[in-house]
Scaffold this motif. Sequence first.
Motif, short mmCIF file in Angstrom:
data_model
loop_
_atom_site.label_atom_id
_atom_site.label_comp_id
_atom_site.label_asym_id
_atom_site.label_seq_id
_atom_site.Cartn_x
_atom_site.Cartn_y
_atom_site.Cartn_z
N GLN A 169 0.93 -1.34 0.03
CA GLN A 169 0.01 -0.05 -0.11
C GLN A 169 0.78 1.29 -0.04
O GLN A 169 0.60 2.31 -0.62
N LYS A 170 2.04 1.16 0.77
CA LYS A 170 2.93 2.37 0.65
C LYS A 170 3.54 2.52 -0.71
O LYS A 170 3.50 3.94 -1.13
N ILE A 171 3.87 1.51 -1.19
CA ILE A 171 4.56 1.61 -2.81
C ILE A 171 3.36 2.14 -3.77
O ILE A 171 3.67 2.94 -4.39
N LYS A 172 2.02 1.53 -3.58
CA LYS A 172 0.92 2.21 -4.26
C LYS A 172 0.74 3.73 -4.33
O LYS A 172 0.70 4.47 -4.96
N ALA A 173 0.64 4.01 -2.85
CA ALA A 173 0.40 5.50 -2.88
C ALA A 173 1.78 6.37 -3.19
O ALA A 173 1.49 7.47 -3.73
N ARG A 174 2.93 5.92 -2.99
CA ARG A 174 4.05 6.79 -3.43
C ARG A 174 4.23 6.93 -5.03
O ARG A 174 4.47 7.57 -5.52
N SER A 175 3.65 5.50 -5.59
CA SER A 175 3.73 5.67 -7.12
C SER A 175 2.90 6.71 -7.73
O SER A 175 2.96 7.40 -8.77
N GLU A 176 1.51 6.63 -7.17
CA GLU A 176 0.53 7.64 -7.53
C GLU A 176 1.03 9.18 -7.32
O GLU A 176 0.97 9.95 -8.09
N ALA A 177 1.75 9.32 -6.25
CA ALA A 177 2.18 10.70 -5.94
C ALA A 177 3.34 11.10 -7.02
O ALA A 177 3.35 12.12 -7.18
N MET A 250 11.77 6.20 -1.48
CA MET A 250 10.75 5.41 -0.48
C MET A 250 10.41 4.28 -0.95
O MET A 250 10.11 3.39 -0.27
N VAL A 251 10.26 4.14 -2.37
CA VAL A 251 9.85 2.87 -2.97
C VAL A 251 11.17 1.75 -2.63
O VAL A 251 10.84 0.67 -2.51
N ALA A 252 12.44 2.14 -2.79
CA ALA A 252 13.28 1.48 -2.72
C ALA A 252 13.53 0.84 -1.29
O ALA A 252 13.75 -0.23 -0.99
N ASN A 253 13.01 1.58 -0.05
CA ASN A 253 13.13 1.20 1.27
C ASN A 253 11.93 0.25 1.19
O ASN A 253 11.95 -0.84 2.19
N ALA A 254 10.74 0.46 0.84
CA ALA A 254 9.62 -0.50 0.90
C ALA A 254 9.88 -1.96 0.30
O ALA A 254 9.61 -2.83 0.46
N VAL A 255 10.63 -1.64 -1.16
CA VAL A 255 11.02 -2.98 -1.75
C VAL A 255 11.92 -3.85 -0.82
O VAL A 255 11.73 -4.89 -0.91
N ILE A 256 13.16 -3.05 -0.36
CA ILE A 256 13.92 -3.83 0.67
C ILE A 256 13.42 -4.59 1.76
O ILE A 256 13.49 -5.72 2.05
N ALA A 257 12.22 -3.84 2.23
CA ALA A 257 11.43 -4.31 3.55
C ALA A 257 10.78 -5.70 2.89
O ALA A 257 10.48 -6.89 3.49
N LEU A 258 9.99 -5.46 1.58
CA LEU A 258 9.40 -6.53 0.84
C LEU A 258 10.22 -7.88 0.76
O LEU A 258 9.92 -9.12 1.13
N LYS A 259 11.34 -7.47 0.23
CA LYS A 259 12.31 -8.77 0.01
C LYS A 259 12.69 -9.35 1.12
O LYS A 259 12.80 -10.68 1.11
N SER A 260 12.80 -8.57 2.24
CA SER A 260 13.14 -9.42 3.67
C SER A 260 11.85 -10.18 3.81
O SER A 260 12.11 -11.26 4.56
#
Length: 273
Positions: A169-177, A250-260
């Motif tokens: 959801q964070k990635i979605k919101a950031r992508s739209e922004a 911001m997306v990169a941080n969320a992606v790192i968290a997702l990978k973990s």
Amino acid sequence: MITGMTGFGSSAFSAGKVKGGIEIRTLNHRYFDLVFYLPVGFGALENKIRELVNKQIDRGRVTVSVKIMEKEAISLTFNKAVVKEYLKYARELEKEYGFDNDLALSDLIRLPGVVEAKDSTLDPEQLWPAVEKALSRSLASVVQMREREGKSLASDISSVLKRMAHHIQKIKARSEAILKEKKRKLTDDEFMSLQKGNDINEELARLEHYIDEFKALLPANVSVGKKLDFVAQEMQRETNTIGSKLQDKMVANAVIALKSKVEKLREQAQNIE
């Protein structure tokens, strides 16, 4: 509910004068791998044991150990005919050569063939009914332990999936922004080109679908560990694509968290039957 692959069960058995015990241990393994530790002569029971174990366990390294604790005592046979032969030749030697005949009982019983000791043999087929019951009890304990592990794993996985959904959801919101911000700054053609190269909606939709797949498999009463591992691999693929398509801190941080989180799911899938 999913089950784990770690378990232990033991049980004693008896049949007449024979007493023994059975231990079953199970550990993680990609396939079903059964290892036997049986008494000498019990190899004929391997297929029966395999069939019984395989009804309860589909995946994991399973070690079945059967030990005999007590059995009938060793039988001794005193061969009188052999003793007579020894005495006969002793007397002949005494007469012919003048030897002293000082042959004692302690000397006789040490001579070859005088005393025969026979170890009692066990018939595995006769012992099988008792062994089968003990094996079933041990298996029941193993299954219960694996089920308890499965509940714990399911709880942990559910928590990981919730956190993954939050990052999505964070990635979605950031992508739209990002798209809104770029649309104000770029021409229509530039924006369309940017949108095409940075569109991650499909990847996000697939990630959400895989989360639903994970949730659907957790209550299963069959072996699903391999399926969960496959789904986790697909999650990893989509997460990597998102990270490469959308270059943003911001997306990169969320992606790192997702990978973990995905790596955690893959590790847990290795523990699930």
